[in-house]
Design an enzyme around this catalytic site. Structure first.
Site, mmCIF file in Angstrom:
data_model
loop_
_atom_site.group_PDB
_atom_site.id
_atom_site.type_symbol
_atom_site.label_atom_id
_atom_site.label_comp_id
_atom_site.label_asym_id
_atom_site.label_seq_id
_atom_site.Cartn_x
_atom_site.Cartn_y
_atom_site.Cartn_z
ATOM 1 C CB THR A 1 6.067 44.872 21.295
ATOM 2 O OG1 THR A 1 7.405 45.074 21.783
ATOM 3 C CG2 THR A 1 6.091 44.706 19.784
ATOM 4 N N GLY A 2 4.321 45.576 23.919
ATOM 5 C CA GLY A 2 4.234 45.796 25.362
ATOM 6 C C GLY A 2 3.830 47.218 25.667
ATOM 7 N N GLY A 3 2.841 47.718 24.923
ATOM 8 C CA GLY A 3 2.501 49.139 25.003
ATOM 9 C C GLY A 3 1.259 49.476 25.793
ATOM 10 C CB THR A 4 -1.409 47.537 27.333
ATOM 11 O OG1 THR A 4 -0.698 46.504 28.038
ATOM 12 C CG2 THR A 4 -1.767 47.066 25.936
ATOM 13 N N GLY B 1 2.818 50.899 31.863
ATOM 14 C CA GLY B 1 4.191 51.222 32.229
ATOM 15 C C GLY B 1 4.958 52.004 31.174
ATOM 16 N N GLY C 1 5.979 51.146 28.189
ATOM 17 C CA GLY C 1 5.448 51.045 26.843
ATOM 18 C C GLY C 1 4.305 52.004 26.595
ATOM 19 C CE1 TYR D 1 13.464 41.522 32.512
ATOM 20 C CE2 TYR D 1 15.160 42.394 33.965
ATOM 21 C CZ TYR D 1 14.155 42.598 33.029
ATOM 22 O OH TYR D 1 13.858 43.878 32.619
#
Length: 261
Positions: free
Chosen positions: A12-15, A17, A19, A150
């Site tokens: 997840t969040g792999g598009t 940076g 990920g 955060y």
């Protein structure tokens, strides 16, 4: 043949940076990967970058229970059983106590904590027994003003990861986390940074990290893959990938050579 060949993973969040670095490391080892993102630009960039590779790119918002459920359906259809789940997505917003809003607080916990927890809940039945889950938390040992919501959301995620490590023991699913420090990425993990703020962030990382540099996304990916596939007798741990930032090490002065006497 690679020991990783034929294995399957979700990131997840792999598009972009860290990920994306995890995705590319998995693909390089011959694995098939489903990856998610919610930003149209980074989704398009990932489609171009990963074209003709064993990657299935899914638009998905971790704050949406509907999207999480739909992601599970895609994973079932495209991969069936999976060997590893990397819960890497996250969002951060700089706000001091005086600046904080309920909307920002809720947004960060919805993505970083609730979204991560329910992603695992949806995908855990698809994990093969003996598989692995790796969360991305954060090196929280040093207090960073302006990131209370955060930091709190990621500390909660660390606690969740340890409880899940205990709950999933009967299935021999190992649950661990990587905790990055200052890592050089396009956004430095924070929404809305200006170029000057990003430059200041990088400079602060170089000054305060004992290894005197910022980390790379590839270094985080190596640690994540180590926990998922090589650390076969390790579960319930949070592995700092922070150049010694959170370990209480003294940053050497500029004239320190480090040479042995």
């Amino acid at each position: 043949m690679s020991a990783y060949a034929g294995k399957k993973a979700v990131v997840t969040g792999g598009t972009h940076g860290m990920g994306l670095a995890i995705v590319e490391a998995l693909l390089a080892k011959g694995m098939e990967v489903v990856l998610t993102g919610r930003n149209a630009r980074t989704l398009d960039e990932a489609r171009t970058r990963l074209a003709e590779r064993a990657a299935h790119i899914v638009a998905s918002d971790a704050a949406s229970m509907t999207d999480i459920d739909d992601l599970g359906a895609v994973v079932e259809q495209q991969l069936g059983r999976i060997d590893a789940l990397f819960v890497n997505h996250g969002t951060a917003e700089f706000q001091t106590l005086d600046e904080a809003t309920e909307e920002s607080y809720d947004r960060q916990f919805a993505v970083n904590t609730k979204g991560a927890f329910f992603t695992v809940r949806r995908l855990a039945p698809l994990l093969a027994d003996g598989g692995a889950i790796v969360f991305t938390t954060v090196a929280n040992d040093v207090v960073f003003p302006g990131l209370s919501a955060y930091s709190g959301s990621k500390e909660a995620l660390r606690a969740i990861s340890q409880v899940l490590a205990a709950e999933l023991l009967p299935r021999r699913i190992r649950v661990n986390a990587v905790a990055p420090g200052f890592i050089e990425t396009p956004t430095m993990g924070v929404v809305g940074l200006t170029e000057q703020q990003r430059a200041d962030f990088l400079a602060q990382g170089e000054r305060s990290t004992p290894l005197r540099r910022n980390g790379t996304v590839e270094e985080v990916a190596k640690a994540a893959l180590f926990l998922a596939f090589d650390a076969t007798f390790t579960t319930g741990v949070e592995l700092p990938v922070d150049g010694g930032w959170g370990q209480g090490l003294t940053v050497p002065s500029d004239n320190t050579t480090g040479a042995a006497a």
